[in-house]
Design a protein around this motif. Structure first.
Motif, PDB file in Angstrom:
ATOM      1  N   ILE A 121       0.844  -1.203   0.000  1.00 41.07           N
ATOM      2  CA  ILE A 121       0.000   0.000   0.000  1.00 41.07           C
ATOM      3  C   ILE A 121       0.876   1.249   0.000  1.00 41.07           C
ATOM      4  O   ILE A 121       0.630   2.210  -0.756  1.00 41.07           O
ATOM      5  N   GLU A 122       1.894   1.258   0.835  1.00 40.36           N
ATOM      6  CA  GLU A 122       2.796   2.406   0.941  1.00 40.36           C
ATOM      7  C   GLU A 122       3.482   2.682  -0.390  1.00 40.36           C
ATOM      8  O   GLU A 122       3.608   3.847  -0.813  1.00 40.36           O
ATOM      9  N   THR A 123       3.916   1.625  -1.069  1.00 44.28           N
ATOM     10  CA  THR A 123       4.604   1.794  -2.342  1.00 44.28           C
ATOM     11  C   THR A 123       3.675   2.332  -3.417  1.00 44.28           C
ATOM     12  O   THR A 123       4.059   3.172  -4.240  1.00 44.28           O
ATOM     13  N   ARG A 124       2.429   1.858  -3.430  1.00 43.19           N
ATOM     14  CA  ARG A 124       1.478   2.333  -4.435  1.00 43.19           C
ATOM     15  C   ARG A 124       1.179   3.830  -4.259  1.00 43.19           C
ATOM     16  O   ARG A 124       0.946   4.541  -5.242  1.00 43.19           O
ATOM     17  N   LEU A 125       1.165   4.307  -3.022  1.00 41.52           N
ATOM     18  CA  LEU A 125       0.770   5.694  -2.747  1.00 41.52           C
ATOM     19  C   LEU A 125       1.946   6.652  -2.667  1.00 41.52           C
ATOM     20  O   LEU A 125       1.807   7.835  -3.010  1.00 41.52           O
ATOM     21  N   GLU A 126       3.104   6.189  -2.208  1.00 40.66           N
ATOM     22  CA  GLU A 126       4.238   7.090  -2.007  1.00 40.66           C
ATOM     23  C   GLU A 126       5.394   6.841  -2.968  1.00 40.66           C
ATOM     24  O   GLU A 126       6.309   7.650  -3.045  1.00 40.66           O
ATOM     25  N   GLY A 127       5.361   5.721  -3.683  1.00 41.86           N
ATOM     26  CA  GLY A 127       6.423   5.467  -4.642  1.00 41.86           C
ATOM     27  C   GLY A 127       7.391   4.404  -4.158  1.00 41.86           C
ATOM     28  O   GLY A 127       7.217   3.805  -3.092  1.00 41.86           O
ATOM     29  N   ASN A 128       8.435   4.184  -4.948  1.00 42.96           N
ATOM     30  CA  ASN A 128       9.414   3.148  -4.621  1.00 42.96           C
ATOM     31  C   ASN A 128      10.287   3.555  -3.444  1.00 42.96           C
ATOM     32  O   ASN A 128      10.077   4.596  -2.821  1.00 42.96           O
ATOM     33  N   GLN A 129      11.276   2.736  -3.149  1.00 43.36           N
ATOM     34  CA  GLN A 129      12.108   2.952  -1.962  1.00 43.36           C
ATOM     35  C   GLN A 129      12.759   4.327  -1.966  1.00 43.36           C
ATOM     36  O   GLN A 129      12.720   5.055  -0.961  1.00 43.36           O
ATOM     37  N   ASN A 130      13.384   4.706  -3.076  1.00 45.73           N
ATOM     38  CA  ASN A 130      14.080   5.997  -3.133  1.00 45.73           C
ATOM     39  C   ASN A 130      13.113   7.163  -2.964  1.00 45.73           C
ATOM     40  O   ASN A 130      13.428   8.158  -2.292  1.00 45.73           O
ATOM     41  N   LYS A 131      11.922   7.047  -3.559  1.00 49.88           N
ATOM     42  CA  LYS A 131      10.943   8.124  -3.431  1.00 49.88           C
ATOM     43  C   LYS A 131      10.425   8.230  -1.997  1.00 49.88           C
ATOM     44  O   LYS A 131      10.176   9.338  -1.511  1.00 49.88           O
ATOM     45  N   ARG A 132      10.283   7.096  -1.327  1.00 57.78           N
ATOM     46  CA  ARG A 132       9.816   7.145   0.064  1.00 57.78           C
ATOM     47  C   ARG A 132      10.869   7.749   0.982  1.00 57.78           C
ATOM     48  O   ARG A 132      10.542   8.505   1.910  1.00 57.78           O
ATOM     49  N   ILE A 133      12.130   7.406   0.745  1.00 59.07           N
ATOM     50  CA  ILE A 133      13.205   8.011   1.542  1.00 59.07           C
ATOM     51  C   ILE A 133      13.260   9.513   1.296  1.00 59.07           C
ATOM     52  O   ILE A 133      13.407  10.314   2.247  1.00 59.07           O
ATOM     53  N   ALA A 134      13.126   9.914   0.034  1.00 57.31           N
ATOM     54  CA  ALA A 134      13.144  11.345  -0.294  1.00 57.31           C
ATOM     55  C   ALA A 134      11.949  12.058   0.316  1.00 57.31           C
ATOM     56  O   ALA A 134      12.066  13.203   0.789  1.00 57.31           O
ATOM     57  N   LEU A 135      10.796  11.387   0.333  1.00 55.43           N
ATOM     58  CA  LEU A 135       9.601  11.992   0.919  1.00 55.43           C
ATOM     59  C   LEU A 135       9.783  12.195   2.424  1.00 55.43           C
ATOM     60  O   LEU A 135       9.304  13.190   2.979  1.00 55.43           O
ATOM     61  N   ASP A 136      10.458  11.268   3.096  1.00 54.22           N
ATOM     62  CA  ASP A 136      10.728  11.430   4.525  1.00 54.22           C
ATOM     63  C   ASP A 136      11.551  12.683   4.792  1.00 54.22           C
ATOM     64  O   ASP A 136      11.329  13.390   5.786  1.00 54.22           O
ATOM     65  N   LYS A 137      12.505  12.951   3.916  1.00 47.25           N
ATOM     66  CA  LYS A 137      13.411  14.090   4.119  1.00 47.25           C
ATOM     67  C   LYS A 137      12.817  15.402   3.620  1.00 47.25           C
ATOM     68  O   LYS A 137      13.303  16.472   3.995  1.00 47.25           O
ATOM     69  N   ALA A 138      11.810  15.322   2.777  1.00 48.49           N
ATOM     70  CA  ALA A 138      11.230  16.523   2.171  1.00 48.49           C
ATOM     71  C   ALA A 138      10.440  17.329   3.197  1.00 48.49           C
ATOM     72  O   ALA A 138       9.910  16.785   4.171  1.00 48.49           O
ATOM     73  N   PRO A 139      10.339  18.635   3.000  1.00 52.83           N
ATOM     74  CA  PRO A 139       9.520  19.465   3.903  1.00 52.83           C
ATOM     75  C   PRO A 139       8.047  19.138   3.721  1.00 52.83           C
ATOM     76  O   PRO A 139       7.626  18.531   2.724  1.00 52.83           O
ATOM     77  N   TRP A 140       7.244  19.561   4.695  1.00 51.01           N
ATOM     78  CA  TRP A 140       5.823  19.250   4.664  1.00 51.01           C
ATOM     79  C   TRP A 140       5.106  20.181   3.682  1.00 51.01           C
ATOM     80  O   TRP A 140       4.751  21.307   4.002  1.00 51.01           O
ATOM     81  N   THR A 141       4.914  19.660   2.476  1.00 51.74           N
ATOM     82  CA  THR A 141       4.177  20.385   1.443  1.00 51.74           C
ATOM     83  C   THR A 141       2.790  19.772   1.316  1.00 51.74           C
ATOM     84  O   THR A 141       2.471  18.748   1.932  1.00 51.74           O
ATOM     85  N   ARG A 142       1.961  20.382   0.479  1.00 53.47           N
ATOM     86  CA  ARG A 142       0.609  19.866   0.273  1.00 53.47           C
ATOM     87  C   ARG A 142       0.653  18.452  -0.309  1.00 53.47           C
ATOM     88  O   ARG A 142      -0.121  17.579   0.103  1.00 53.47           O
ATOM     89  N   GLN A 143       1.573  18.220  -1.246  1.00 61.06           N
ATOM     90  CA  GLN A 143       1.684  16.907  -1.870  1.00 61.06           C
ATOM     91  C   GLN A 143       2.071  15.840  -0.852  1.00 61.06           C
ATOM     92  O   GLN A 143       1.519  14.735  -0.846  1.00 61.06           O
ATOM     93  N   LYS A 144       3.009  16.169   0.041  1.00 60.48           N
ATOM     94  CA  LYS A 144       3.430  15.213   1.056  1.00 60.48           C
ATOM     95  C   LYS A 144       2.295  14.919   2.030  1.00 60.48           C
ATOM     96  O   LYS A 144       2.077  13.761   2.411  1.00 60.48           O
ATOM     97  N   ILE A 145       1.545  15.946   2.424  1.00 59.27           N
ATOM     98  CA  ILE A 145       0.440  15.754   3.364  1.00 59.27           C
ATOM     99  C   ILE A 145      -0.629  14.847   2.732  1.00 59.27           C
ATOM    100  O   ILE A 145      -1.157  13.942   3.378  1.00 59.27           O
ATOM    101  N   VAL A 146      -0.939  15.099   1.448  1.00 59.34           N
ATOM    102  CA  VAL A 146      -1.956  14.296   0.760  1.00 59.34           C
ATOM    103  C   VAL A 146      -1.531  12.839   0.711  1.00 59.34           C
ATOM    104  O   VAL A 146      -2.333  11.921   0.979  1.00 59.34           O
ATOM    105  N   LYS A 147      -0.264  12.583   0.364  1.00 59.81           N
ATOM    106  CA  LYS A 147       0.229  11.204   0.272  1.00 59.81           C
ATOM    107  C   LYS A 147       0.201  10.518   1.630  1.00 59.81           C
ATOM    108  O   LYS A 147      -0.213   9.352   1.747  1.00 59.81           O
ATOM    109  N   ARG A 148       0.654  11.223   2.659  1.00 61.67           N
ATOM    110  CA  ARG A 148       0.689  10.625   3.993  1.00 61.67           C
ATOM    111  C   ARG A 148      -0.723  10.357   4.528  1.00 61.67           C
ATOM    112  O   ARG A 148      -0.991   9.303   5.120  1.00 61.67           O
ATOM    113  N   VAL A 149      -1.631  11.288   4.324  1.00 62.04           N
ATOM    114  CA  VAL A 149      -3.007  11.096   4.790  1.00 62.04           C
ATOM    115  C   VAL A 149      -3.645   9.923   4.055  1.00 62.04           C
ATOM    116  O   VAL A 149      -4.320   9.077   4.668  1.00 62.04           O
TER     117      VAL A 149
END
Length: 496
Positions: A160-188
């Protein structure tokens, strides 16, 4: 590519690399001697822990395809589907599998077990334990990798996490990224999906204790009772935390099996193992490049795909769940470089040493196998002797006997007869002494699961008694299934 090298099982990879360099490049001996100087512990630790998720913090599992992952996905999917669907299967008009706590009965495809029958469940659990030990001696922690619910739900949540947030590298990058609207939508979105999966899991679990067809409608319409709602949400929260947040922590710190599994291993146990003799010294290189290094290209895919975040190249570790993800990842790399597969594989210690022995010669294998077989026989015998009727005969505690005006002797009893099936049954009551006459109706109708307290009086002429106490046997027989019969002995008392 296959290299023949001496074993480096007890040599540090960095030191091993330097030592082999001296042997293979004598012309540069002076420069190599500089590399052989003692390496600082800090530098050595940094090299060994490079890109190790277990050491760096949160683990983001890389999706991997391959033979063993197809097997794991198939077995996990089958078990999850069965877990959700079994409560909806009906058999003979009832839910096929149901732990009815309020009625204190366990229904399993028409067979009803009451508290006095629960020794059968004890035998089942003991047999399952011995079968687990038996499998472990041969395949190691294959249960954890392919059949454990924690593994199945963890990979489900990762999917489920991979389908919504992307592959391993994208998930690691999302963890480090600032809280933007796109990140909030994906996490929610991810946590909503996790929450719904957890809620369905909680409903599915409680459906084994509460009739399933009413449970789901009551839960989602908010009409379920307080305790049913509480237990559903309790297991939903546990699922959300275990599979969404704790994941490998359950395997590393909470699972007792990971701690005592090693006592069941022997030199013939097949576990996921890295062939250090073939792989070292490891190092990066280009495809088809001539090199004196070992077959391990140090790509770290075996670490990236590991659900517990370990490096299998460091040797056998209790954290390894034998899921085979690193085997598929390594074989994929070996194929790309044109090397022989199975640098990491399911292999025993003896096989690596060229001393493979038949597994059936292991005393542990024989012992666990015989124990499991004995327990299965015990279960079969216990089930064969289980009766669908329960009978208890209680004598009248106030009067030992009564003498009537017609010179007859009467004894009173209370028969507790339970219909242990899920259908209404007709029974016939009988006694084995023809001189004793049963007062009342000898044919009874008992509803499913009902216990009937039936008062019975036996009488006989006083001159028919041969002694002050006569042993008698009460029998209750199913009229429609005469082979279903139960008996209990009691006594008929008369005057001296």
């Amino acid at each position: 590519m296959s290299n023949n090298k001496t074993s480096h099982n007890n040599i540090d990879p960095v030191t091993a690399s330097s030592t082999q360099a001296v042997n293979r490049h004598p012309a540069t001996e002076q420069r190599i001697e500089f590399r052989e100087l003692p390496i600082s512990p800090a530098h050595q630790s940094a090299k060994l822990s490079k890109k190790t998720p277990l050491a760096l913090g949160q683990i983001h599992i890389r999706e991997q395809k391959g033979r063993f992952q197809r097997i794991r996905t198939a077995t996990n999917s089958l078990l999850v589907i069965l877990f959700f669907l079994l409560p909806f299967i009906s058999y003979q008009g009832n839910q096929a599998i149901l732990f009815n706590l309020s009625e204190q009965q366990f229904i399993f495809f028409g067979t009803t077990l009451w508290p006095q029958d629960f020794t059968v469940l004890a035998w089942v659990f003991i047999a399952a334990a011995f079968l687990l030990f038996f499998t472990t001696v041969f395949w190691g922690r294959v249960w954890c990798g392919y059949l454990c619910p924690q593994t199945a739900w963890t990979f489900m949540y990762v999917w489920i996490e991979t389908r919504l947030e992307g592959n391993q590298n994208k998930r690691i990058a999302l963890d480090k990224a600032p809280w933007t609207r796109q990140k909030i939508v994906k996490r929610v979105a991810k946590h909503i999906a996790w929450g719904l999966t957890a809620l369905l899991t909680g409903c599915a679990f409680i459906a084994y204790f509460v009739p399933a067809r009413e449970l789901y409608s009551d839960i989602f319409s908010l009409e379920a009772s307080f305790w049913v709602t509480t237990w559903v949400w309790f297991f939903a929260i546990c699922t959300y935390l275990n599979a969404g947040w704790m994941r490998e922590q359950m395997c590393l710190h909470c699972c007792p099996y990971s701690r005592f599994q090693s006592v069941m291993f022997d030199a013939n146990t097949k576990t996921v193992t890295y062939d250090a003799n073939r792989g070292e010294s490891r190092g990066a290189r280009k495809r088809k490049q001539e090199t004196e290094l070992g077959d391990c290209v140090d790509c770290h895919l075996c670490v990236d795909v590991c659900p517990t975040g370990i490096d299998i190249r460091n040797g056998l570790q209790y954290e390894c769940i034998n899921c085979g993800a690193c085997v598929d990842a390594c074989n994929q790399t070996m194929e790309k470089f044109g090397y022989q597969k199975n640098l990491i594989s399911y292999v025993s210690e003896n096989s690596l040493k060229g001393k493979s022995q038949p597994i059936f010669t292991s005393l542990k294998f024989i012992g666990y196998g015989l124990s499991a077989l004995i327990m299965l026989v015990v279960i079969g015998v216990d089930m064969a002797n289980k009766s669908d009727i329960q009978l208890n005969v209680l004598r009248d505690r106030q009067n030992l006997y009564r003498e009537t005006a017609q010179s007859q002797i009467e004894n009173s009893y209370t028969l507790k007869i339970r219909n242990k099936t899920q259908q209404t049954r007709q029974y016939r009551l009988s006694i084995d002494k023809p001189q004793l006459m049963l007062v009342g109706n000898a044919e009874l109708v008992i509803k499913p699961g009902e216990q009937l307290d039936y008062p019975v009086t036996l009488k006989t002429d006083i001159d028919q008694l041969m002694s002050t106490r006569t042993a008698i046997i009460f029998s209750v027989t199913d009229i429609n299934q005469t082979d279903s019969r139960v008996s209990q002995q009691s006594n008929f008392f008369g005057p001296l």
